[in-house]
Scaffold this motif. Structure first.
Motif, mmCIF file in Angstrom:
data_model
loop_
_atom_site.group_PDB
_atom_site.id
_atom_site.type_symbol
_atom_site.label_atom_id
_atom_site.label_comp_id
_atom_site.label_asym_id
_atom_site.label_seq_id
_atom_site.Cartn_x
_atom_site.Cartn_y
_atom_site.Cartn_z
ATOM 1 N N UNK A 70 0.796 -1.008 -0.024
ATOM 2 C CA UNK A 70 0.132 -0.099 -0.179
ATOM 3 C C UNK A 70 0.852 1.254 -0.047
ATOM 4 N N UNK A 71 2.166 1.077 0.253
ATOM 5 C CA UNK A 71 2.787 2.294 0.674
ATOM 6 C C UNK A 71 3.265 3.120 -0.530
ATOM 7 N N UNK A 72 3.541 2.692 -1.682
ATOM 8 C CA UNK A 72 3.580 3.749 -3.002
ATOM 9 C C UNK A 72 2.295 4.412 -3.296
ATOM 10 N N UNK A 73 1.298 3.884 -3.031
ATOM 11 C CA UNK A 73 -0.083 4.558 -3.511
ATOM 12 C C UNK A 73 -0.318 5.637 -2.123
ATOM 13 N N UNK A 74 0.107 5.241 -0.875
ATOM 14 C CA UNK A 74 0.072 6.186 0.382
ATOM 15 C C UNK A 74 0.811 7.469 0.125
ATOM 16 N N UNK A 75 2.143 7.210 -0.257
ATOM 17 C CA UNK A 75 3.208 8.381 -0.868
ATOM 18 C C UNK A 75 2.648 9.136 -1.866
ATOM 19 N N UNK A 76 2.117 8.369 -2.691
ATOM 20 C CA UNK A 76 1.572 9.242 -4.016
ATOM 21 C C UNK A 76 0.177 10.146 -3.459
ATOM 22 N N UNK A 77 -0.662 9.658 -2.495
ATOM 23 C CA UNK A 77 -1.577 10.548 -2.103
ATOM 24 C C UNK A 77 -0.925 12.018 -1.642
ATOM 25 N N UNK A 78 -0.048 11.722 -0.870
ATOM 26 C CA UNK A 78 0.805 12.904 -0.178
ATOM 27 C C UNK A 78 1.559 13.624 -1.290
ATOM 28 N N UNK A 79 2.067 13.144 -2.257
ATOM 29 C CA UNK A 79 2.636 13.831 -3.419
ATOM 30 C C UNK A 79 1.862 14.697 -4.183
ATOM 31 N N UNK A 80 0.601 14.056 -4.390
ATOM 32 C CA UNK A 80 -0.447 14.711 -5.258
ATOM 33 C C UNK A 80 -0.901 15.873 -4.579
ATOM 34 N N UNK A 81 -1.259 15.779 -3.288
ATOM 35 C CA UNK A 81 -1.597 16.997 -2.343
ATOM 36 C C UNK A 81 -0.550 17.905 -2.386
ATOM 37 N N UNK A 82 0.676 17.830 -2.232
ATOM 38 C CA UNK A 82 1.767 18.663 -2.217
ATOM 39 C C UNK A 82 1.792 19.542 -3.813
ATOM 40 N N UNK A 83 1.596 18.424 -4.818
ATOM 41 C CA UNK A 83 1.782 19.097 -6.079
ATOM 42 C C UNK A 83 0.667 20.215 -6.461
ATOM 43 N N UNK A 84 -0.674 19.727 -6.007
ATOM 44 C CA UNK A 84 -1.791 20.495 -5.907
ATOM 45 C C UNK A 84 -1.531 22.044 -5.537
ATOM 46 N N UNK A 85 -0.989 21.829 -4.125
ATOM 47 C CA UNK A 85 -0.406 23.031 -3.125
ATOM 48 C C UNK A 85 0.510 23.837 -3.842
ATOM 49 N N UNK A 86 1.448 23.227 -4.415
ATOM 50 C CA UNK A 86 2.642 24.274 -5.321
ATOM 51 C C UNK A 86 1.954 24.870 -6.366
ATOM 52 N N UNK A 87 1.117 24.099 -7.267
ATOM 53 C CA UNK A 87 0.668 24.755 -8.524
ATOM 54 C C UNK A 87 -0.135 25.925 -7.866
ATOM 55 N N UNK A 88 -1.228 25.687 -7.040
ATOM 56 C CA UNK A 88 -2.204 26.543 -6.517
ATOM 57 C C UNK A 88 -1.449 27.605 -5.934
ATOM 58 N N UNK A 89 -0.418 27.854 -5.264
ATOM 59 C CA UNK A 89 0.283 29.007 -4.586
ATOM 60 C C UNK A 89 0.563 30.029 -5.650
ATOM 61 N N UNK A 90 0.843 29.459 -6.912
ATOM 62 C CA UNK A 90 1.183 30.459 -8.088
ATOM 63 C C UNK A 90 -0.074 31.220 -8.533
ATOM 64 N N UNK A 91 -1.321 30.972 -8.229
ATOM 65 C CA UNK A 91 -2.673 31.439 -8.569
ATOM 66 C C UNK A 91 -3.526 31.788 -7.659
ATOM 67 N N UNK A 92 -3.665 31.268 -6.667
ATOM 68 C CA UNK A 92 -4.461 31.857 -5.528
ATOM 69 C C UNK A 92 -3.809 31.859 -4.063
ATOM 70 N N UNK A 93 -4.271 32.265 -2.988
ATOM 71 C CA UNK A 93 -3.839 32.652 -1.683
ATOM 72 C C UNK A 93 -3.381 31.483 -1.066
ATOM 73 N N UNK A 94 -2.453 31.876 -0.129
ATOM 74 C CA UNK A 94 -1.775 30.466 0.537
ATOM 75 C C UNK A 94 -2.815 29.777 1.186
ATOM 76 N N UNK A 95 -4.078 30.423 1.985
ATOM 77 C CA UNK A 95 -5.039 29.896 2.656
ATOM 78 C C UNK A 95 -5.752 28.977 1.716
ATOM 79 N N UNK A 96 -6.178 29.270 0.429
ATOM 80 C CA UNK A 96 -6.845 28.625 -0.502
ATOM 81 C C UNK A 96 -5.969 27.315 -0.918
ATOM 82 N N UNK A 97 -4.700 27.542 -1.204
ATOM 83 C CA UNK A 97 -3.736 26.555 -1.473
ATOM 84 C C UNK A 97 -3.662 25.615 -0.411
ATOM 85 N N UNK A 98 -3.703 25.658 0.708
ATOM 86 C CA UNK A 98 -3.747 24.987 1.933
ATOM 87 C C UNK A 98 -4.889 24.146 1.957
ATOM 88 N N UNK A 99 -5.911 24.774 1.818
ATOM 89 C CA UNK A 99 -7.451 24.242 1.912
ATOM 90 C C UNK A 99 -7.398 23.022 0.532
#
Length: 385
Positions: A70-99
């Motif tokens: 299960x671990x590769x998919x678990x790590x992928x969950x976290x990596x996807x969330x982090x990727x979404x956060x990093x992309x969002x920080x370029x276009x929306x506020x920090x608070x929205x990116x974190x949400x």
């Protein structure tokens, strides 16, 4: 939380045991894997299972075999969330990116797939989301590398390839076509070649054909349009009005792809890649045949990515809506699956209907951007020819 829960939940017994068997086979003989196993998976994820199998072969780690699967998919969950956060920080506020990152991280639809079931859709989704993001940034070579890896991990990766073609037609540069062709072929060669020694020259084509023809049904526990009509696990050669379910499914794929192309052409902007990918997976899952219950899984992440680029809050509602239907569909099959498919009951009917309505709502959002010139967050407006 995921690592704490994963060892205590055995996962889907058939899938977990199959992945364990493949991991052991790959660890014992990677290049001869397809000669000694009956795997219907394309080669890319076998490399991951090879590493899992090697770790599990260490005596002190063998007790954690289920967690390691299960671990590769678990790590992928976290990596996807982090990727979404990093992309969002370029276009929306920090608070929205974190949400956005928090919504994905603690989303029950995401949690149940990797941590409870033990499936690999999270890993596949990470590749797809990263590829579509790179495409939006005009990094077509690396995007092609990831899309090729996605196709060589799961056949449904093909669903996203039209988005790459849309961007190639949009930029109209011969150099881009060359980069994409070379990147795709080199990636495929590097992934496939180690498994090809001693194999029939057509072995990979036969593998895909066998996989795609393994479930010749209108729906394979997918709560979609065909299940709504009561056709779950009905042979796809059966007639629905003029055509078979298979033919209807192919027609719907063409219609969905043409709609995505129309939207992309109107958009004239690579930032529409994410919403085009969302239309592709939502439309194909909802209206095509032979869909499984988990194939809609990337829609939750792609809707969040599309919101980041288009900044239309309706895409957040779509992410929440798709998350709900993904969770219900996954939960129903994981805990209540029976031989012959999910029963035609209230849960199946309402979830299937909701998926159809969500697709209609998604089409309305796209229509507003590409015909009514909705303006959101400074993204270039669609132009009507």
């Amino acid at each position: 939380m995921r690592i704490a829960a994963a060892p205590w939940i055995p996962g889907h017994p058939f899938d977990i045991n199959l992945f364990k068997s493949w991991a052991i086979s790959a660890a014992n003989n990677l290049t001869g894997f397809y000669s000694i196993s009956s795997s219907d998976y394309p080669p890319f994820y076998i490399y991951i299972l090879y590493m899992v199998g090697k770790l599990a072969s260490v005596s002190t780690m063998s007790h954690y075999f289920t967690l390691l699967i299960k671990l590769p998919s678990i790590l992928a969950d976290v990596a996807t969330a982090y990727l979404l956060y990093k992309v969002a920080r370029k276009y929306v506020s920090f608070e929205m990116s974190l949400m956005i990152a928090a919504f994905y991280t603690f989303n029950p639809a995401i949690f149940i797939n990797s941590t409870f079931w033990g499936q690999v859709d999270s890993f596949f989704t990470l590749i797809v989301v990263a590829a579509i993001h790179l495409l939006s940034q005009n990094r077509m070579g690396w995007s092609t590398v990831l899309l090729a890896a996605a196709v060589l991990m799961k056949p449904q990766g093909i669903i996203y390839l039209p988005v790459l073609m849309f961007e190639l037609f949009r930029v109209k540069r011969l150099k881009s076509w060359f980069i994409v062709a070379v990147s795709g072929w080199v990636t495929a060669l590097l992934i496939v070649a180690p498994f090809s020694f001693g194999q029939d020259p057509m072995w990979l084509f036969k593998l895909y054909s066998r996989t795609l023809n393994e479930y010749p049904y209108a729906s394979v526990n997918a709560f979609n349009f065909f299940s709504l009509l009561g056709a779950n696990y009905k042979q796809d050669t059966s007639k629905l009005l003029l055509f078979s379910y298979h033919t209807w499914g192919m027609l719907f794929i063409v219609i969905v792809t043409l709609f995505s192309w129309w939207m992309y052409r109107k958009g004239r902007n690579g930032k529409f890649a994410s919403v085009a990918a969302l239309v592709q997976i939502a439309g194909v899952f909802t209206f095509s045949s032979s869909m499984h219950e988990r194939y809609l899984f990337p829609a939750a992440a792609l809707a969040l990515l599309a919101y980041t680029y288009l900044q239309d809050k309706r895409l957040l509602w779509l992410s929440a809506g798709f998350s709900l239907t993904i969770f219900i569909n996954t939960y129903s099959i994981f805990y209540n699956s029976v031989n012959g498919g999910a029963p035609y009951n209230f849960t199946l009917f309402m979830t299937s209907l909701l998926n159809v309505l969500l697709c209609v709502f998604l089409a309305k959002v796209v229509w507003d951007h590409c015909f009514l010139k909705v303006r959101h967050g400074g993204v270039q407006d669609c132009a009507v020819d």
